[in-house]
Scaffold this motif. Sequence first.
Motif, PDB file in Angstrom:
ATOM      1  N   VAL A  69      36.307 -30.478 -58.761  1.00 46.80           N
ATOM      2  CA  VAL A  69      35.506 -29.661 -59.679  1.00 46.80           C
ATOM      3  C   VAL A  69      35.350 -28.277 -59.067  1.00 46.80           C
ATOM      4  O   VAL A  69      34.659 -28.100 -58.074  1.00 46.80           O
ATOM      5  CB  VAL A  69      34.123 -30.298 -59.926  1.00 46.80           C
ATOM      6  CG1 VAL A  69      33.290 -29.404 -60.845  1.00 46.80           C
ATOM      7  CG2 VAL A  69      34.284 -31.690 -60.528  1.00 46.80           C
ATOM      8  N   LYS A  70      35.980 -27.275 -59.661  1.00 49.65           N
ATOM      9  CA  LYS A  70      36.009 -25.930 -59.087  1.00 49.65           C
ATOM     10  C   LYS A  70      34.774 -25.118 -59.518  1.00 49.65           C
ATOM     11  O   LYS A  70      34.877 -24.012 -60.062  1.00 49.65           O
ATOM     12  CB  LYS A  70      37.285 -25.200 -59.516  1.00 49.65           C
ATOM     13  CG  LYS A  70      38.562 -25.978 -59.260  1.00 49.65           C
ATOM     14  CD  LYS A  70      38.754 -26.314 -57.783  1.00 49.65           C
ATOM     15  CE  LYS A  70      40.072 -27.035 -57.540  1.00 49.65           C
ATOM     16  NZ  LYS A  70      40.270 -27.431 -56.127  1.00 49.65           N
ATOM     17  N   GLU A  71      33.617 -25.669 -59.257  1.00 45.21           N
ATOM     18  CA  GLU A  71      32.358 -25.012 -59.615  1.00 45.21           C
ATOM     19  C   GLU A  71      31.372 -25.147 -58.451  1.00 45.21           C
ATOM     20  O   GLU A  71      31.517 -26.034 -57.601  1.00 45.21           O
ATOM     21  CB  GLU A  71      31.738 -25.656 -60.865  1.00 45.21           C
ATOM     22  CG  GLU A  71      32.625 -25.651 -62.097  1.00 45.21           C
ATOM     23  CD  GLU A  71      32.757 -24.283 -62.740  1.00 45.21           C
ATOM     24  OE1 GLU A  71      32.011 -23.362 -62.320  1.00 45.21           O
ATOM     25  OE2 GLU A  71      33.576 -24.137 -63.658  1.00 45.21           O
ATOM     26  N   ILE A  72      30.363 -24.277 -58.426  1.00 44.53           N
ATOM     27  CA  ILE A  72      29.303 -24.380 -57.421  1.00 44.53           C
ATOM     28  C   ILE A  72      28.462 -25.607 -57.737  1.00 44.53           C
ATOM     29  O   ILE A  72      27.830 -25.686 -58.792  1.00 44.53           O
ATOM     30  CB  ILE A  72      28.426 -23.113 -57.410  1.00 44.53           C
ATOM     31  CG1 ILE A  72      29.260 -21.893 -57.035  1.00 44.53           C
ATOM     32  CG2 ILE A  72      27.265 -23.280 -56.412  1.00 44.53           C
ATOM     33  CD1 ILE A  72      28.516 -20.568 -57.172  1.00 44.53           C
ATOM     34  N   GLN A  73      28.463 -26.582 -56.824  1.00 48.34           N
ATOM     35  CA  GLN A  73      27.749 -27.836 -57.053  1.00 48.34           C
ATOM     36  C   GLN A  73      26.494 -27.977 -56.205  1.00 48.34           C
ATOM     37  O   GLN A  73      25.667 -28.850 -56.452  1.00 48.34           O
ATOM     38  CB  GLN A  73      28.695 -29.007 -56.769  1.00 48.34           C
ATOM     39  CG  GLN A  73      29.930 -29.006 -57.654  1.00 48.34           C
ATOM     40  CD  GLN A  73      30.971 -30.008 -57.188  1.00 48.34           C
ATOM     41  OE1 GLN A  73      30.672 -31.175 -56.942  1.00 48.34           O
ATOM     42  NE2 GLN A  73      32.211 -29.558 -57.056  1.00 48.34           N
ATOM     43  N   ARG A 100      39.353 -30.449 -48.882  1.00 48.32           N
ATOM     44  CA  ARG A 100      38.963 -29.053 -48.822  1.00 48.32           C
ATOM     45  C   ARG A 100      37.734 -28.804 -49.683  1.00 48.32           C
ATOM     46  O   ARG A 100      37.774 -28.862 -50.907  1.00 48.32           O
ATOM     47  CB  ARG A 100      40.113 -28.163 -49.291  1.00 48.32           C
ATOM     48  CG  ARG A 100      41.338 -28.203 -48.389  1.00 48.32           C
ATOM     49  CD  ARG A 100      41.046 -27.726 -46.982  1.00 48.32           C
ATOM     50  NE  ARG A 100      40.535 -26.361 -46.956  1.00 48.32           N
ATOM     51  CZ  ARG A 100      41.311 -25.273 -46.939  1.00 48.32           C
ATOM     52  NH1 ARG A 100      42.619 -25.407 -46.966  1.00 48.32           N
ATOM     53  NH2 ARG A 100      40.774 -24.070 -46.899  1.00 48.32           N
ATOM     54  N   ILE A 101      36.635 -28.535 -49.032  1.00 45.31           N
ATOM     55  CA  ILE A 101      35.393 -28.160 -49.709  1.00 45.31           C
ATOM     56  C   ILE A 101      35.084 -26.731 -49.292  1.00 45.31           C
ATOM     57  O   ILE A 101      34.944 -26.439 -48.100  1.00 45.31           O
ATOM     58  CB  ILE A 101      34.240 -29.110 -49.342  1.00 45.31           C
ATOM     59  CG1 ILE A 101      34.564 -30.526 -49.842  1.00 45.31           C
ATOM     60  CG2 ILE A 101      32.918 -28.617 -49.929  1.00 45.31           C
ATOM     61  CD1 ILE A 101      33.543 -31.568 -49.430  1.00 45.31           C
ATOM     62  N   PRO A 122      37.622 -20.541 -55.866  1.00 44.32           N
ATOM     63  CA  PRO A 122      36.891 -21.813 -56.038  1.00 44.32           C
ATOM     64  C   PRO A 122      35.829 -21.965 -54.954  1.00 44.32           C
ATOM     65  O   PRO A 122      36.116 -21.800 -53.763  1.00 44.32           O
ATOM     66  CB  PRO A 122      37.984 -22.866 -55.888  1.00 44.32           C
ATOM     67  CG  PRO A 122      39.244 -22.160 -56.271  1.00 44.32           C
ATOM     68  CD  PRO A 122      39.077 -20.752 -55.784  1.00 44.32           C
ATOM     69  N   THR A 123      34.613 -22.234 -55.345  1.00 42.87           N
ATOM     70  CA  THR A 123      33.504 -22.374 -54.405  1.00 42.87           C
ATOM     71  C   THR A 123      32.688 -23.599 -54.785  1.00 42.87           C
ATOM     72  O   THR A 123      32.248 -23.720 -55.933  1.00 42.87           O
ATOM     73  CB  THR A 123      32.595 -21.121 -54.427  1.00 42.87           C
ATOM     74  OG1 THR A 123      33.375 -19.959 -54.139  1.00 42.87           O
ATOM     75  CG2 THR A 123      31.484 -21.249 -53.400  1.00 42.87           C
ATOM     76  N   HIS A 124      32.468 -24.498 -53.826  1.00 38.98           N
ATOM     77  CA  HIS A 124      31.714 -25.724 -54.092  1.00 38.98           C
ATOM     78  C   HIS A 124      30.259 -25.618 -53.628  1.00 38.98           C
ATOM     79  O   HIS A 124      29.361 -26.177 -54.260  1.00 38.98           O
ATOM     80  CB  HIS A 124      32.382 -26.913 -53.384  1.00 38.98           C
ATOM     81  CG  HIS A 124      33.784 -27.150 -53.819  1.00 38.98           C
ATOM     82  ND1 HIS A 124      34.875 -26.857 -53.020  1.00 38.98           N
ATOM     83  CD2 HIS A 124      34.297 -27.641 -54.973  1.00 38.98           C
ATOM     84  CE1 HIS A 124      35.991 -27.169 -53.663  1.00 38.98           C
ATOM     85  NE2 HIS A 124      35.677 -27.650 -54.843  1.00 38.98           N
ATOM     86  N   ILE A 125      30.041 -24.939 -52.502  1.00 35.57           N
ATOM     87  CA  ILE A 125      28.701 -24.821 -51.924  1.00 35.57           C
ATOM     88  C   ILE A 125      28.452 -23.357 -51.576  1.00 35.57           C
ATOM     89  O   ILE A 125      29.337 -22.684 -51.047  1.00 35.57           O
ATOM     90  CB  ILE A 125      28.561 -25.665 -50.638  1.00 35.57           C
ATOM     91  CG1 ILE A 125      28.832 -27.148 -50.927  1.00 35.57           C
ATOM     92  CG2 ILE A 125      27.174 -25.494 -50.015  1.00 35.57           C
ATOM     93  CD1 ILE A 125      28.888 -28.015 -49.663  1.00 35.57           C
ATOM     94  N   VAL A 126      27.261 -22.869 -51.887  1.00 33.07           N
ATOM     95  CA  VAL A 126      26.876 -21.542 -51.418  1.00 33.07           C
ATOM     96  C   VAL A 126      25.675 -21.691 -50.489  1.00 33.07           C
ATOM     97  O   VAL A 126      24.749 -22.464 -50.755  1.00 33.07           O
ATOM     98  CB  VAL A 126      26.558 -20.552 -52.556  1.00 33.07           C
ATOM     99  CG1 VAL A 126      27.799 -20.248 -53.371  1.00 33.07           C
ATOM    100  CG2 VAL A 126      25.437 -21.058 -53.445  1.00 33.07           C
ATOM    101  N   VAL A 127      25.728 -20.970 -49.374  1.00 30.45           N
ATOM    102  CA  VAL A 127      24.607 -20.867 -48.454  1.00 30.45           C
ATOM    103  C   VAL A 127      24.107 -19.441 -48.581  1.00 30.45           C
ATOM    104  O   VAL A 127      24.878 -18.492 -48.386  1.00 30.45           O
ATOM    105  CB  VAL A 127      25.035 -21.159 -46.999  1.00 30.45           C
ATOM    106  CG1 VAL A 127      23.810 -21.218 -46.102  1.00 30.45           C
ATOM    107  CG2 VAL A 127      25.829 -22.454 -46.913  1.00 30.45           C
ATOM    108  N   VAL A 128      22.832 -19.273 -48.898  1.00 31.43           N
ATOM    109  CA  VAL A 128      22.388 -17.964 -49.358  1.00 31.43           C
ATOM    110  C   VAL A 128      20.949 -17.675 -48.945  1.00 31.43           C
ATOM    111  O   VAL A 128      20.147 -18.598 -48.783  1.00 31.43           O
ATOM    112  CB  VAL A 128      22.550 -17.893 -50.900  1.00 31.43           C
ATOM    113  CG1 VAL A 128      21.651 -18.909 -51.581  1.00 31.43           C
ATOM    114  CG2 VAL A 128      22.304 -16.501 -51.443  1.00 31.43           C
ATOM    115  N   THR A 129      20.637 -16.412 -48.734  1.00 34.86           N
ATOM    116  CA  THR A 129      19.252 -16.005 -48.520  1.00 34.86           C
ATOM    117  C   THR A 129      18.608 -15.747 -49.887  1.00 34.86           C
ATOM    118  O   THR A 129      19.308 -15.394 -50.851  1.00 34.86           O
ATOM    119  CB  THR A 129      19.180 -14.742 -47.646  1.00 34.86           C
ATOM    120  OG1 THR A 129      20.076 -13.744 -48.169  1.00 34.86           O
ATOM    121  CG2 THR A 129      19.567 -15.055 -46.208  1.00 34.86           C
ATOM    122  N   PRO A 130      17.281 -15.903 -50.004  1.00 35.19           N
ATOM    123  CA  PRO A 130      16.634 -15.821 -51.318  1.00 35.19           C
ATOM    124  C   PRO A 130      16.874 -14.494 -52.041  1.00 35.19           C
ATOM    125  O   PRO A 130      17.220 -14.484 -53.225  1.00 35.19           O
ATOM    126  CB  PRO A 130      15.149 -16.018 -50.991  1.00 35.19           C
ATOM    127  CG  PRO A 130      15.131 -16.756 -49.696  1.00 35.19           C
ATOM    128  CD  PRO A 130      16.323 -16.269 -48.940  1.00 35.19           C
TER     129      PRO A 130
END
Length: 370
Positions: A69-73, A100-101, A122-130
């Motif tokens: 699934v090529k979406e941010i999950q 590959r994740i 394609p991005t599955h996970i984002v790590v982000v500041t608020p």
Amino acid sequence: MNTFKELGVSPDLIKGLNELGIVQPTEIQQRAIPFLIESGGDLIAQAQTGTGKTAAFGLPLLMTVKPEVKEIQAVIVSPTRDLAKQIGKQLFRFTKYSSRIFTEVLCGGDSFDRQVAALQRPTHIVVVTPGRLIDLLKKKALSLTHVKHLVLDEADEMLSMGFKKELLSIFNHTRSRKSTWLFSATIPDSINLLAKDCMIGKPQTIRVDKSRVVNRNISHKYVVCGKDDKLQCIIDFLKRQNGDRGVIFCRTKDTTAMVAKKLKATGFSIDVIHGDLMQTDRDKVMRSFKKERTQLLIATDIAARGIDVEGLAFVIHHQLPEQTEYYTHRSGRTARAGKKGISIAFIEARDRPKIEKLENELGLTFTETE
């Protein structure tokens, strides 16, 4: 449960862990991973910095993501840029032998346009500041429609930094999520109130024994000295450390400057980090410290969030922090990766009640030393 296999972690991830030397699950990993793999429901977990919490939420998260699934999950929200990058790096290392994740780290101080361009892949996970996530949402640079899991790492710190409004907005943009996982060094009332705002029903709560909130490999000490003698006492302590490295915590930017000036004049190799530093300057300081070009880092509480440097032998408190939870964050800079360390406070006689308060609230025993 003594192995990651018994916790339910997949063999390909275990292979990556073994290569990193991560073999024995920590307490928070033993308690959180089985629940998150089997249930995946809402969770509030108390976990101090340096106890392996990234693996505690990261491994179950990687097992739930669907690579096809090529979406941010999944979204992992972190209070600081440094911690966000640290988390992203760990997730990448965990998946060396798995499917590959793709994880993208998004935070202030980096090029906004470059991050927007990266999200076209394609991005599955984002790590982000608020703050950066809110900016990206306002620009419609990413969609959280398919997000199933929201992780708040060091949630208490984000609240103390004034990010409640941003967090509530993030909850609103991830209404399709199946679960919310809050990881926090302490669980004050503000965390429980936040849980009511973002969680449906009653979440699973994992609380470590208060005597384990702070790493048990840390020796907690204090020295009573006069106000005018404090810096000399710190210098005397440093001279006995045989070049070992550590962090000195101060309450304010002005105090960091004063301490830095004195220590430089004495011949110590030091650098300073505080909230007013430009991101490029902060990055330069941290690169130098991580590469062991400097012996000591003098820091304010907020500026030091997310610092992950192995091999620090001690933490010095020029002044005790105003909030109890800050002590856990400060002391967590030492005794990482199973090593031992010292957390030592230089106090005036009138501060003894503060030491007693820390002992009572955190289940610690401080030793007075010369």
